[in-house]
Design an enzyme around this catalytic site. Sequence first.
Site, PDB file in Angstrom:
ATOM      1  N   CYS A 329       0.834  -1.204   0.000  1.00 51.75           N
ATOM      2  CA  CYS A 329       0.000   0.000   0.000  1.00 51.75           C
ATOM      3  C   CYS A 329       0.875   1.264   0.000  1.00 51.75           C
ATOM      4  O   CYS A 329       1.544   1.545  -0.977  1.00 51.75           O
ATOM      5  CB  CYS A 329      -0.982  -0.035   1.166  1.00 51.75           C
ATOM      6  N   HIS A 435      -3.541  -5.324   1.165  1.00 53.00           N
ATOM      7  CA  HIS A 435      -3.301  -5.729   2.538  1.00 53.00           C
ATOM      8  C   HIS A 435      -3.743  -7.178   2.699  1.00 53.00           C
ATOM      9  O   HIS A 435      -4.701  -7.622   2.070  1.00 53.00           O
ATOM     10  CB  HIS A 435      -4.091  -4.848   3.514  1.00 53.00           C
TER      11      HIS A 435
END
Length: 495
Positions: A329, A435
């Site tokens: 991310c 994630h």
Amino acid sequence: MSHNIMFQGTGSTVGKSILTAALCRILNDDGVSVAPFKSQNMALNSFVTKDGKEMGRAQVVQAEAARVEPHVAMNPILLKPTSDVGSQVILNGKIHKNMTASEYFSLKKTFKEEIMNAYHQLEETYDVIVIEGAGSPAEINLRENDVVNMGMADMVDAPVILIGDIDKGGVFASIYGTVMLLEPEERKRIKGYIINKFRGDVNILQPGIDMFYEKLQLPCLGVIPYEPLKIDDEDSVTERFDRQEEAAIIIGVIRLPYMSNFTDFTVFELEDDVTVRYIKDEKDFQGIDLLVIPGSKSTIKDMAYLHNSAMKEGIYRAHRRQVPIIGICGGYQMLGDTIEDEKGVETAMSSINGLGLLHMATHMEEIKQTTQVKGRLLTTSPFGADHQHLLVGGYEIHMGKTELLDGCEPFIQLEDGRCDGAISERKDVMGTYLHGIFDNDEWRNLILNDIREKKGLEKRTDVDFAKEKDMEYDKLAKLVREHMDMDAIKEIIYK
């Protein structure tokens, strides 16, 4: 009307979240339909539900313990700190706005209707709701318009169990002081207390419990032993960052000031020959086998931190030593050439150079991407095997869009037609917005077994993450059931 019970604490990190999860699992084991609830959570660890809503990770853990699907009604307000005095406010799973602490405090009473609507949703479905407070109810400067501690208990007429952490010391003083700082009507809600994280012989503690009852006629409902558990923490106030254990395989994770979702690495704790080292300075890079740059709630600020510290040179040295590097991310965005923020989504700083290890550019956008995704890896592996077409899943929480430039290929083909992530020409640097990508057993095994082979270790594929995680919830429930007065707890719930 469903029944309820509320855990409040003498302070942060006393064990409210974990004991809420424990009670959810115990009640579910006993055939009760149960759900967790926390009206307001402040944390950088978050999760995306199946319908694309963002909620606090602690309530996801509690929902998993209760064996129910996480739903944003379990955590209607999530505060994600963006500075020392401000947070991004997530309301019912979507961005509301960025607020300073004083602004949020002045508007908090306006959120009561949203909180009650969420609570009523759970009431319609579950027989028991286990409510978690936040911090301490004795923060007298925050009592006005409280929606998360005694204010919440009053809104839903919940009995309260107070939790104290004996590992910090002064547990009786903290419990007594908390109760004495409450208003008389608030004290009436407290039905007992629990001493958490106890080490030693409980018989030595018993005289203190007896003397305490003479001062404050509240029953002790349990003394819970200290037990390290491989369960996600609520936020960055965690013992994980300071652990010094060493193992055959060392995964280094850059400890960013605004690091988010370090829950991405909990799975590695289930691997007996793996340790996660949170890197705080140059010496921590020594001996690592894999380097991860984690997610960030403030990517540009964390990138500036890397530029202004010795950490950046440590990353470059690891790269020169051919240590594989993975960015997740915000960490993925930092691996690129530039991060642009012309609209001031994150900060007044309009742009910053990245690490330049992936040839790509990221532009911050006002719309946050929150979705669960699945996809297949597109490229051959840097980890000693062909992983092309391997299926992986995870969830996205980000506000940037990344453009791949020459010499940089996408990493994952998502089922919705989009591509995710990037990998370098040398296949030694890669990044993804997903994630939870390490939770995929086959992908994690590929990475770890390549490292094991290089180090002359035996290959393994024996960790089933979903199964092992569920076993940790069972272990937690067994521990708490054995040391908490469940008859008394159930009597309080079904008053």
